[in-house]
Structure formats: structure tokens, C-alpha cells
Design an enzyme around this catalytic site. Structure first.
Site, short mmCIF file in Angstrom:
data_model
loop_
_atom_site.label_atom_id
_atom_site.label_comp_id
_atom_site.label_asym_id
_atom_site.label_seq_id
_atom_site.Cartn_x
_atom_site.Cartn_y
_atom_site.Cartn_z
N GLY A 43 7.69 29.82 -34.53
CA GLY A 43 7.48 28.45 -34.99
C GLY A 43 7.26 28.37 -36.49
O GLY A 43 7.66 27.39 -37.13
N ASP B 221 0.79 23.98 -29.86
CA ASP B 221 0.18 24.45 -28.61
C ASP B 221 0.22 25.97 -28.62
O ASP B 221 1.02 26.59 -27.93
CB ASP B 221 0.99 23.87 -27.44
CG ASP B 221 0.44 24.29 -26.09
OD1 ASP B 221 -0.64 24.90 -26.03
OD2 ASP B 221 1.11 24.00 -25.07
#
Ligand code: SAM
Length: 302
Positions: free
Chosen positions: A157, A174
């Protein structure tokens, strides 16, 4: 025992299997939590992490990565509802959403409950977490990976937000704790890249620890968010398996009014979206930004 230097102090994760018949999480130096294990459904190393899924009498199926509980079928709704519905209903018109992490699919499912969402991109570093969750914990994603609005990207990410040209209304981190592959998701550079990827009026949220036990981690998150966002705070929720009291969710945007949207407006949006929830309510949404004094001090220090 493994030490994981994070800049937020060291997290100490001991072998969770030392007590026969139990899984014991020792993420925090001064406290631990144990689960009697009815059945181990999966236990192996992925390319990146140690992944285990086991059954328990009270929490249902439990997934842990590198010795740290990630989610359980009994209480996953608390975390996922608070991290998806709070930013989406505060924003009010989110169409493009980015989730970083979230391999179990519970966040994806909650984001896709919003009919206004046209596309939800989920960037998860470890395909094995998605595959194992689909095989062993299908009730958590409940079909979300098959939704045509889902755009699943298997990648880091941190790298994704550094390189993408896409822009999002809401970004939800998350992630695991700042251990292993998740550590990069707590840095000032990562947060600056997330800011660059937000459209005007956008909202960023992340999982920001249980501050009674991890106050330094929350302080680090806030400190690293501040240079990129005009408005940085946290909101709270009580997730039983994230022991140690209330957990915090980091909140960052450039518009302070987004966290004080009146409860009636939130309630109207909740009804219009046709949401059904087990923890989140519009009244709780507003209340979640009221912080206990010791958390407020951490968030607003310096
Ligand atoms: N609710 C959980 C918690 O706080 O314990 C988080 C659950 S979710 C399973 C966390 C996910 O983040 C994992 O699937 C892990 O593989 C993923 N992850 C960790 N580091 C990542 C990175 N750098 N980029 C994308 N995903 C990452």
C-alpha cells in the site's frame, strides 16, 4: 520472543502456542490475552507473515498474523462498521474509496454497502490473507470480492499511494500493527502520499491502536499525520478482542466540519444508504469523537 522496533517503542510478540490448548497474544509488554482453541483450521507461513486461523468457543473463528489477533467472526463488525461508516457518512458523497490492507474483506463489504460508492480499490500486500479468508472466513467478506465495484490490487500500500495517479474521496488504512510489512503504513511519508491521493473534501482514517496500552503508537500516528492535514484527531470504539479498553481510529482531513456533521444529517444519510448495522449508529458516530481525557491529551499534545 521477537522485538519489533517501530519508532513507537518496541512491540514484543512472544510465541502464542506455549500454553497447551490455548492461543496467547502478548502484543503488549504488560498484558496478554488468551483464547482456548477448539480447532486449528490453518497454520502456516505465507511469503510475508505467519498466518493462523482457529476456532474458539466465544469469539468464533479467529485470524492472527505474526502472533497478533487481526479479526474474529464474533466482533469484526465493531471495527469494520466504525472504520467504514464513520468516514463515508461524514463525507456524504463518497464514490471512490481506497482501502489499504483489509485482507479479510470485512472492510470492503462495509464500504460496498454504500450505494453511492462506484469503485472500491483494495490494496493488500499478501494474497494469501485474501485467499485464506475466502476459504476459511467467507462470512466476513460475504461476497464483497465478487462485487463488480471491487478493484483488488495485490501490492504494498505504501508503494501504491506513492505511485498512483488515482484520487479518492475516502482512504481507509485497515492495517496490521506497526510490525513487519505494516510498519511502513505508519510513517509521515506514507501519510503525505495518502493526502496527495485524496480529492478535495476527502477523509483519511486508520486503525490507531488501543491507547491505554499503546499510547506511544497513537502519539506517533498523530505526529506523523499533522504535517499533511489541517485537521487531525481520533475517534473511539470498543472492540472486545483488541484488549485494553477503547481503541482509537485516526482521522485526518482538511475540513474540521466533517467531524461535526450533525447527528440528524448522519441519520438521514444512514437511512438513505439503507444500512443495517450491529454496532454503528448515527448517535454513536457523533459521540465517538468525544475522547476520554487521557486520549485527548495524547491526540492534542505538542
Ligand atoms: N483489523 C485488523 C487489526 O487491526 O488487527 C487488521 C486486519 S487486516 C487482516 C490487516 C492487513 O494488512 C493484513 O491482511 C496484511 O497483510 C495487510 N498489510 C500489512 N502491511 C501492508 C502493506 N504494507 N500494504 C498493504 N497491506 C498490508
Amino acid at each position: 520472543m521477537t522485538d519489533h522496533p517501530t519508532g513507537a517503542g518496541a512491540l514484543h510478540v512472544a510465541d502464542p502456542w506455549t500454553r497447551p490448548g490455548w492461543y496467547t497474544e502478548t502484543l503488549h509488554g504488560g498484558a496478554a490475552q488468551g483464547f482456548p482453541v477448539s480447532e486449528v483450521r490453518f497454520r502456516d507461513h505465507t511469503d510475508l507473515q505467519d498466518l493462523v486461523i482457529f476456532e474458539t468457543p466465544v469469539f468464533g473463528k479467529v485470524m492472527a498474523l505474526d502472533g497478533v489477533i487481526q479479526t474474529t467472526t464474533a466482533d469484526e463488525h465493531v471495527y469494520h462498521e466504525m472504520m467504514a461508516h464513520v468516514p463515508l457518512l461524514a463525507h456524504g458523497a463518497a464514490a471512490d474509496v481506497l482501502i489499504v490492507g483489509g485482507g479479510d474483506g470485512g472492510m470492503l463489504r462495509r464500504v460496498l454497502m454504500h450505494p453511492g460508492v462506484k469503485r472500491c480499490t483494495m490494496v493488500e500486500i499478501d494474497r494469501a490473507v485474501v485467499d485464506l479468508s475466502l476459504a476459511q472466513l467467507p462470512e466476513i467478506s460475504a461476497g464483497a470480492f465478487e462485487d463488480p465495484r471491487t478493484d483488488l490490487v495485490i501490492a504494498d500500500g505504501c508503494r501504491y499511494v506513492a505511485e498512483t495517479d488515482r484520487r479518492f474521496d475516502v482512504i481507509i488504512i485497515d492495517s496490521t500493527d506497526p510490525i513487519g510489512p505494516g510498519a511502513v503504513l505508519f510513517t509521515e511519508t506514507f501519510y503525505a502520499d495518502c493526502k496527495r491521493c485524496l480529492k478535495p473534501g476527502g477523509v483519511f482514517v486508520n486503525q490507531a491502536s488501543v491507547p491505554f496500552l499503546q499510547g506511544e503508537e497513537l502519539a506517533m500516528i498523530v505526529r506523523n499525520l499533522r504535517p499533511s492535514f489541517a485537521d487531525v484527531t481520533a475517534y473511539v470504539g470498543a472492540v472486545p478482542t483488541y484488549y485494553g479498553g477503547l481503541m482509537t481510529f485516526g482521522w485526518a482531513s482538511d475540513d474540521p466540519s466533517l467531524r461535526t456533521v450533525p447527528a440528524e444529517t448522519i441519520a438521514a444519510r444512514y437511512r438513505a444508504a439503507g444500512l443495517a448495522t450491529d454496532y454503528y449508529t448515527p448517535a454513536l458516530h457523533a459521540a465517538a469523537f468525544a475522547l476520554p481525557a487521557f486520549i485527548d491529551r495524547i491526540v492534542h499534545a505538542g
